[in-house]
Write an enzyme that holds these catalytic residues in place. Structure first.
Site, PDB file in Angstrom:
ATOM      1  N   LYS A   8     -79.501 -40.068 -33.738  1.00  0.00           N
ATOM      2  CA  LYS A   8     -78.344 -40.006 -32.851  1.00  0.00           C
ATOM      3  C   LYS A   8     -77.763 -38.602 -32.893  1.00  0.00           C
ATOM      4  CE  LYS A   8     -74.953 -39.692 -36.124  1.00  0.00           C
ATOM      5  NZ  LYS A   8     -74.137 -38.476 -36.325  1.00  0.00           N
ATOM      6  N   PRO A  91     -85.123 -34.902 -40.534  1.00  0.00           N
ATOM      7  CA  PRO A  91     -84.659 -34.194 -41.739  1.00  0.00           C
ATOM      8  C   PRO A  91     -83.527 -34.958 -42.417  1.00  0.00           C
ATOM      9  CG  PRO A  91     -83.934 -33.062 -39.743  1.00  0.00           C
ATOM     10  CD  PRO A  91     -84.871 -34.131 -39.297  1.00  0.00           C
ATOM     11  N   LEU A  92     -83.388 -34.740 -43.717  1.00  0.00           N
ATOM     12  CA  LEU A  92     -82.379 -35.437 -44.505  1.00  0.00           C
ATOM     13  C   LEU A  92     -81.051 -34.679 -44.464  1.00  0.00           C
ATOM     14  CD1 LEU A  92     -84.541 -36.254 -47.664  1.00  0.00           C
ATOM     15  CD2 LEU A  92     -84.243 -37.638 -45.595  1.00  0.00           C
ATOM     16  N   LEU A  96     -77.944 -36.618 -38.179  1.00  0.00           N
ATOM     17  CA  LEU A  96     -78.673 -37.374 -37.147  1.00  0.00           C
ATOM     18  C   LEU A  96     -78.642 -38.883 -37.391  1.00  0.00           C
ATOM     19  CD1 LEU A  96     -81.779 -35.021 -36.840  1.00  0.00           C
ATOM     20  CD2 LEU A  96     -79.841 -35.189 -35.248  1.00  0.00           C
ATOM     21  N   ASP A 130     -71.988 -45.574 -39.892  1.00  0.00           N
ATOM     22  CA  ASP A 130     -72.806 -45.327 -38.699  1.00  0.00           C
ATOM     23  C   ASP A 130     -73.797 -46.444 -38.406  1.00  0.00           C
ATOM     24  OD1 ASP A 130     -71.553 -42.923 -38.352  1.00  0.00           O
ATOM     25  OD2 ASP A 130     -73.237 -41.673 -38.964  1.00  0.00           O
TER      26      ASP A 130
END
Length: 275
Positions: A8, A91-92, A96, A130
């Site tokens: 996201k 990616p960590l 996102l 989230d």
């Protein structure tokens, strides 16, 4: 079954102030993308088995995927077990929502494997603020800590996303906020209209200020994305991924190729929003 756990972006994120419980009051616009992690989920007689491919993420009880499986199966009365293979493409600590999306994907899969009269949004919220968004439609207005969601009609947009490999934890980003940084509510209708018209959206991300102070390189990259020709360049969530709006998917792919050539070690993708 195989599932996409979509990334996201926040098409604007305004921190309105601090709440009595110590968290921050937010106003944001969540948009799911067509890129993300992949999961394979299958029923097994008992227990929880987790395998993680890529990114060096631990496959243990601290993993949000494991916690999501445990939460659902416990609430459902342990009708069986589950094996999950997680292919980590995002990616960590990148803003996102990757971990949250992975958790929501597991909840969705288990609801199909082991149907039970459970409130998935309630289970999701206990896993993270989230997580409930990833159970619903691709575009939603978020309030509170992001858990009070208002679904919105789909919004078509093509984006370029860039992450330079800098990990930023949400706690780190929010810790840098001070009261003079609070901002007003977003103009959600104005943001939607501008994106549809291909214009610069009237949005911002309050967390850019503290994060850019810690990582000035991100601010320089933001200006470079503007110079490249992207519009509405913004940091997503608590960072460190930056995104910009392209005219269409072909332009987004072109810009992504240019950035990959210049920054071969960066994570760069072109994507559309989920419509």
């Amino acid at each position: 079954m195989e599932l996409l756990a979509p990334a996201k972006v926040n098409l604007g994120l305004s921190v309105l102030g601090r709440r009595p419980d110590g968290y921050h009051e937010l106003h944001t616009l969540f948009a799911a993308l067509r890129v993300g992690d992949r999961l394979w989920v299958e029923a097994i007689p008992e227990g929880i088995e987790l395998e993680v491919r890529g990114q060096g993420l631990p496959a243990n009880t601290d993993n949000l995927v494991y916690k999501a499986a445990l939460a659902y199966l416990s609430a459902a009365g342990w009708p069986g077990g589950v094996k999950v293979v997680l292919e980590k493409n995002l990616p960590l600590a990148a803003g996102l929502g990757g971990g949250s999306s992975d958790a929501a994907a597991v909840l969705r899969a288990l609801a199909r494997l082991y149907p039970a009269p459970l409130e998935l949004p309630s289970l999701a919220l206990k896993l993270g603020a989230d997580v409930p968004f990833f159970l619903g439609p691709g575009l939603a207005e978020g309030r509170g800590v992001g858990e009070r969601l208002t679904p919105l009609p789909p919004l078509q947009a093509a984006l370029v996303l860039l992450n330079p490999g800098i990990a930023v934890s949400a706690a780190e980003a929010y810790k840098g906020l001070t009261p003079e940084m609070w901002q007003p509510e977003l103009d959600v209708a104005g943001i939607q209209a501008a994106i549809q018209a291909g214009e610069e959206p009237p949005y911002w991300n309050t967390l850019e200020r503290p994060v850019f102070r810690m990582h000035p390189y991100l601010e320089a990259l933001k200006q470079e994305l503007y110079r490249l020709g992207l519009k509405g360049v913004l940091m997503s969530g608590s960072g460190s991924t930056l995104f910009g709006l392209a005219g269409d998917v072909h332009e987004a792919q072109h810009f992504a190729e240019v950035l990959r050539s210049k920054y071969p070690s960066f994570w760069v993708v072109a994507s559309e929003t989920v419509s």
